[in-house]
Design a protein around this motif. Sequence first.
Motif, PDB file in Angstrom:
ATOM      1  N   PRO A 182      12.475  -3.187   2.700  1.00  0.00           N
ATOM      2  CA  PRO A 182      12.131  -2.211   1.795  1.00  0.00           C
ATOM      3  C   PRO A 182      12.929  -0.857   2.006  1.00  0.00           C
ATOM      4  CG  PRO A 182      10.335  -2.560   3.757  1.00  0.00           C
ATOM      5  CD  PRO A 182      11.555  -3.809   3.636  1.00  0.00           C
ATOM      6  N   PHE A 205      12.009   2.314   1.484  1.00  0.00           N
ATOM      7  CA  PHE A 205      11.954   3.163   2.549  1.00  0.00           C
ATOM      8  C   PHE A 205      11.636   3.356   3.932  1.00  0.00           C
ATOM      9  CE2 PHE A 205       7.861   1.269   2.354  1.00  0.00           C
ATOM     10  CZ  PHE A 205       7.889   0.385   1.057  1.00  0.00           C
ATOM     11  N   TRP A 206      11.617   1.942   4.253  1.00  0.00           N
ATOM     12  CA  TRP A 206      11.820   1.735   5.848  1.00  0.00           C
ATOM     13  C   TRP A 206      13.356   1.892   6.121  1.00  0.00           C
ATOM     14  CZ3 TRP A 206      12.834  -3.231   8.459  1.00  0.00           C
ATOM     15  CH2 TRP A 206      12.700  -3.248   9.913  1.00  0.00           C
ATOM     16  N   ILE A 225      14.320   5.078   6.737  1.00  0.00           N
ATOM     17  CA  ILE A 225      13.527   5.832   8.202  1.00  0.00           C
ATOM     18  C   ILE A 225      14.663   5.201   9.162  1.00  0.00           C
ATOM     19  CG2 ILE A 225      11.914   5.380   9.852  1.00  0.00           C
ATOM     20  CD1 ILE A 225       9.896   4.905   7.574  1.00  0.00           C
ATOM     21  N   ILE A 246      10.950   6.251  -5.291  1.00  0.00           N
ATOM     22  CA  ILE A 246      10.219   6.227  -3.834  1.00  0.00           C
ATOM     23  C   ILE A 246      10.987   6.835  -2.976  1.00  0.00           C
ATOM     24  CG2 ILE A 246       9.716   4.994  -1.751  1.00  0.00           C
ATOM     25  CD1 ILE A 246       8.622   2.715  -3.727  1.00  0.00           C
ATOM     26  N   ILE A 284       5.409  11.189  -8.779  1.00  0.00           N
ATOM     27  CA  ILE A 284       4.310  11.051  -7.918  1.00  0.00           C
ATOM     28  C   ILE A 284       3.416  11.972  -7.868  1.00  0.00           C
ATOM     29  CG2 ILE A 284       4.090  10.429  -5.520  1.00  0.00           C
ATOM     30  CD1 ILE A 284       5.380   8.137  -7.209  1.00  0.00           C
ATOM     31  N   LEU A 287       7.037  -5.993  -1.985  1.00  0.00           N
ATOM     32  CA  LEU A 287       7.582  -4.523  -1.782  1.00  0.00           C
ATOM     33  C   LEU A 287       6.996  -3.824  -2.756  1.00  0.00           C
ATOM     34  CD1 LEU A 287      11.547  -5.487  -2.122  1.00  0.00           C
ATOM     35  CD2 LEU A 287      10.377  -4.240  -0.315  1.00  0.00           C
ATOM     36  N   ALA A 343       3.838  -2.394  -1.144  1.00  0.00           N
ATOM     37  CA  ALA A 343       4.267  -1.473   0.258  1.00  0.00           C
ATOM     38  C   ALA A 343       4.734  -0.125  -0.308  1.00  0.00           C
ATOM     39  CB  ALA A 343       5.481  -2.330   0.863  1.00  0.00           C
ATOM     40  N   GLY A 344       5.350  -0.142  -1.212  1.00  0.00           N
ATOM     41  CA  GLY A 344       6.030   1.113  -1.764  1.00  0.00           C
ATOM     42  C   GLY A 344       4.752   2.225  -2.387  1.00  0.00           C
ATOM     43  N   LEU A 345       4.044   1.259  -2.979  1.00  0.00           N
ATOM     44  CA  LEU A 345       2.666   2.352  -3.386  1.00  0.00           C
ATOM     45  C   LEU A 345       1.622   2.876  -2.302  1.00  0.00           C
ATOM     46  CD1 LEU A 345       1.698   0.172  -6.601  1.00  0.00           C
ATOM     47  CD2 LEU A 345       2.680   2.594  -6.597  1.00  0.00           C
ATOM     48  N   TYR A 399       2.823   3.117   0.650  1.00  0.00           N
ATOM     49  CA  TYR A 399       3.636   4.258   1.592  1.00  0.00           C
ATOM     50  C   TYR A 399       3.499   5.302   0.567  1.00  0.00           C
ATOM     51  CZ  TYR A 399       7.809   6.760   3.075  1.00  0.00           C
ATOM     52  OH  TYR A 399       8.529   7.793   3.584  1.00  0.00           O
ATOM     53  N   LEU A 400       3.454   5.480  -0.484  1.00  0.00           N
ATOM     54  CA  LEU A 400       3.069   6.919  -1.304  1.00  0.00           C
ATOM     55  C   LEU A 400       1.806   7.200  -1.287  1.00  0.00           C
ATOM     56  CD1 LEU A 400       5.439   6.238  -4.242  1.00  0.00           C
ATOM     57  CD2 LEU A 400       5.933   7.629  -2.430  1.00  0.00           C
ATOM     58  N   LEU A 406      -0.741   5.632  -2.769  1.00  0.00           N
ATOM     59  CA  LEU A 406      -0.954   5.228  -4.265  1.00  0.00           C
ATOM     60  C   LEU A 406      -1.654   4.042  -4.346  1.00  0.00           C
ATOM     61  CD1 LEU A 406       1.575   6.957  -6.337  1.00  0.00           C
ATOM     62  CD2 LEU A 406      -0.959   8.169  -5.952  1.00  0.00           C
ATOM     63  N   LEU A 456       3.675   2.493   7.579  1.00  0.00           N
ATOM     64  CA  LEU A 456       5.146   3.019   7.616  1.00  0.00           C
ATOM     65  C   LEU A 456       5.141   4.598   7.353  1.00  0.00           C
ATOM     66  CD1 LEU A 456       7.693   0.408   6.186  1.00  0.00           C
ATOM     67  CD2 LEU A 456       7.743   1.615   8.612  1.00  0.00           C
ATOM     68  N   GLN A 467       6.409   7.540  10.061  1.00  0.00           N
ATOM     69  CA  GLN A 467       7.367   8.504   9.597  1.00  0.00           C
ATOM     70  C   GLN A 467       7.265   9.830  10.401  1.00  0.00           C
ATOM     71  OE1 GLN A 467       8.415   8.669   5.692  1.00  0.00           O
ATOM     72  NE2 GLN A 467      10.020   9.651   5.909  1.00  0.00           N
ATOM     73  N   ALA A 491       7.249   2.664  13.858  1.00  0.00           N
ATOM     74  CA  ALA A 491       7.629   2.341  12.401  1.00  0.00           C
ATOM     75  C   ALA A 491       8.422   1.105  12.575  1.00  0.00           C
ATOM     76  CB  ALA A 491       8.655   3.288  12.254  1.00  0.00           C
ATOM     77  N   GLY A 510       7.589  -2.515   9.205  1.00  0.00           N
ATOM     78  CA  GLY A 510       8.945  -2.637   8.223  1.00  0.00           C
ATOM     79  C   GLY A 510       9.170  -4.307   8.542  1.00  0.00           C
ATOM     80  N   ILE A 547       7.147  -6.515   6.464  1.00  0.00           N
ATOM     81  CA  ILE A 547       7.481  -6.601   5.193  1.00  0.00           C
ATOM     82  C   ILE A 547       8.748  -7.399   4.820  1.00  0.00           C
ATOM     83  CG2 ILE A 547       7.758  -5.122   3.085  1.00  0.00           C
ATOM     84  CD1 ILE A 547       6.247  -2.948   4.605  1.00  0.00           C
TER      85      ILE A 547
END
Lengths: 317, 323, 272
Positions: free
Chosen positions: A145, A147-148, A151, A258, A273, C205, C208-210, C212-213, C215, C228, C232, C242, C246, C249
């Motif tokens: 992913p 975003f990972w 990081i 993202i 967002i 994916l 996970a993104g959503l 993460y945000l 949402l 995640l 952070q 962290a 990850g 996923i």
Amino acid sequence: MRAAFYLLKKLSSAAVTLFAISLLTFFAFQILPGDPAAIILGVDADPLQVQALSKQMGLDLPIQQRYFNWVGGLFSGNLGVSLRYQVPVMELIRDALPVTAGLTVLSLLITVVLVVPVSVYLAKNNNKKLATALSAVMQVGIAVPSFWLSILLILVFSVALRWLPSGDFIPFSQSFWGAVRSLVLPALSISIGTTAVVIRYLKNTLLDQMNMDYVRTARSKGLTRNAVLYRHVLKNALLPTVTILGMIAVEVLGGSIIIENVFNLPGIGRLLISGVGNRDFPLVQGLVFYLALTVVAINFLVDLLYAAIDPRIRIDR
Amino acid sequence: MEHLLDVEGLTVEIRIRGHAYRALDSVGFRLDRGEIVGLVGESGCGKSLTALSVIGLLPEAARVGAGEIRFRGADLVEWTEARMCGLRGKDISIVFQEPMTALNPLMPVGRQIAEAFLQHGGSKSEARAAALRVMKQVGLSRPDSLYWEFPHQLSGGMKQRVVIAMALINRPALLIADEPTTALDVTIQYQILELIKQLNRSLSTAVLLISHDLGVVREVCSRVIVMYAGFIVEEGGVGEVLRRPLHPYTRQLLESIPTPQKRGRPLYTIPGVVAALDQRPAGVCPFCDRCARARPRCREAVPRLTEQNGRKVRCFFAGGGAE
Amino acid sequence: MLKKCVQNKNFMIGAVLLGILVLILAVSFFYLPYDPNGMNTQQKFQLPTPAHPLGTDNFGRDILSRVMKGSQSVFLVGFSSVGIGFLFGLLFGAAAGYLGGAVDEVLMRITDALMAFPGVILALVIITVSGSSTLHTAAALGVTAIPRFCRIARAGFLQIKEMDYVKAARSRGASPLRLMALHILPNMVSPLLVTASVGFAGAVLSEAGLSYLGLGIQPPEPSWGMMLFEAQAYLLSSPWYAFIPGCLITMMVLGFNLLGDGLRDVTDARTA
């Protein structure tokens, strides 16, 4: 003539798609459970105030009228007004665009630079161990992913190595190179995944092309394997790859949504967002349409590019 | 006297799933300067493989097991790939069957022809002129404008002429033509064959013409070699072999060609099919399963290629009267 | 065909990875080492110990338990998303391919329009309008998945409609439904399976993104993406936190991608 017809067809297709998109975008926001004005003002709001806001938002008009008003606005560049910021959406986009554009361009640049050498290497050494290992690495690259990955990249490059900044974004107005430096890690996070996809695609296309008859003809002229690869096969393989470039640009745009949030970059993604979080319907609606428009435009440009490169489309029999 | 091409005892093996199968078995023949020799046989008999062996373009899974391919005295089997690259397109050229897919769709045809010239030391300034010259020689009209056209703009016959032009621009001593007309219309076929004959006369290029069509071979060749299942089974002057075939396969092949004389009768076909590579029994005559005159002797050993009055045949019972 | 699958490297590695995850999922229904939401601030940020095999997070919650519980939502979202995409995609694609004409045009325009939205955007639109929850996330991702299945179904139907053996069957009076079931569907199984597999990966994916945000799946439901995000903030002090979500996923996405690739290899080789 054939080229003209091809382009016309693509253009009209794009127009129809845009129309469908406008319908989808607009009506998606109309399947609300409840009254947006009420939602905005809250449960305890004064009904009269709700009504006034409704009228102000034009919600009392029949739905077709609202749609046409909105579409009409689109043609003059009016994408609505943000509820939260009380500023035209177009203005917000204009401010946020350089960041997202810079990020997208940088990501694509990284992809373009890496793809050809790696794919060629992999195609030439299809059976060797290093190639298999590289392919495995790329599979992981696609799966990780983004975003990972960010990081991890921050950990490595900003914290451990201190090569790149992890702090706030430096705007282009302040310093061009400062801005670029702030965009490197975000661009890497996005492009590692997309680069892996393109490498795989190009490698497979190269291998396919190497089995074609014209390769045999070239070799029978006395060309070495390398000469055949670089002078004949590569161009033929790059051509279909151009078609997925459009898809890749779209992925990059999506990824930036993202990633901008991860790195706190003041771009369109972050705007979107925050709009979603604030339930700022006009902002989200305008942004979504804008992004879809960008995608359609990119795809059309890719079609244009393809027509320019492929003689079979450019020139009639 | 040194022959232009002298193939001797050529054996080629193909690896399938770990096993090596013989696709060509002790193939031997000679070609001299200016000759047109035909190589006939059904699909699967190994004629294309023979061609590819000579020019060194065998597929990955195939390799030369034994034998020599002497071109002007030098054994090509020993040569490195780099040396072969210097030979291909210059001393030995090859044209293949499918003109439609033989050219790079993204490069103008003239440039592709010129590439053959440039590859072997021709200068850039002369390349276009040389290409135009050879395009005229192969009968392409308006070479100047055709030079910049792309393959998809040409017809099948024109494309094949382009391929032939590419093959001949450096005036090779030997041209191998692997089924050059099979994919073309009958009228175009005739034109291309005439072209080959004419080029053979004007350039003294020797031609090894590969075909499954005896009619084509009769038109153009002076000598013919008949192959079956990786072996050479007959060889001789074209007129002789077609009039008085010595090998049962050649005889049965001729039987199966429809002619006006056979009208009204059921058409003869050779029973069975050529056995797949991995299903060929060793130590027997390759044709015995389909031969009309097979006898117990045929299953005991592989017959040797014997010579009789300038003709060669691989059969225990060669000769004998017409059927 | 199963035999060929087992021989394919991609397929097997994918299967193994997924097997591990499915195991985690299965176990999670019956046994969780700790309460996933049980906080224990005295045991914050612990590295792996026998008591907590994957360590603890910023609230002292056991990471292993949270990860196990989280796997339930991930699989749920994945399955529903692929399920919705598959069902509706097949329906629309079949209609478009078989009926052709105006139906085809309209459906294709809608599909094109849907595909013009980059990944998560459609999900974001739905979430803006309806709020965020597991259900909405699944539905949104499902809608996003429809175009791909639709394309394949349509291509399959178009191609096969024109094939001789279908025409022959038709001329013998076979009904359209029977045709579809007997002739058309079996040929489409392979590309559909491949798309489903890869689609699952994409859904994971995106989800996970959503999350993460903030949402997607809402707390206190544990979700890998949300974990995640929480991690952070503590990146500098406790990077271990962290790491796990990850990895998982990635494992899941990799597993489905490889599975899909393996399936594609096997089916391509067969039809080649």
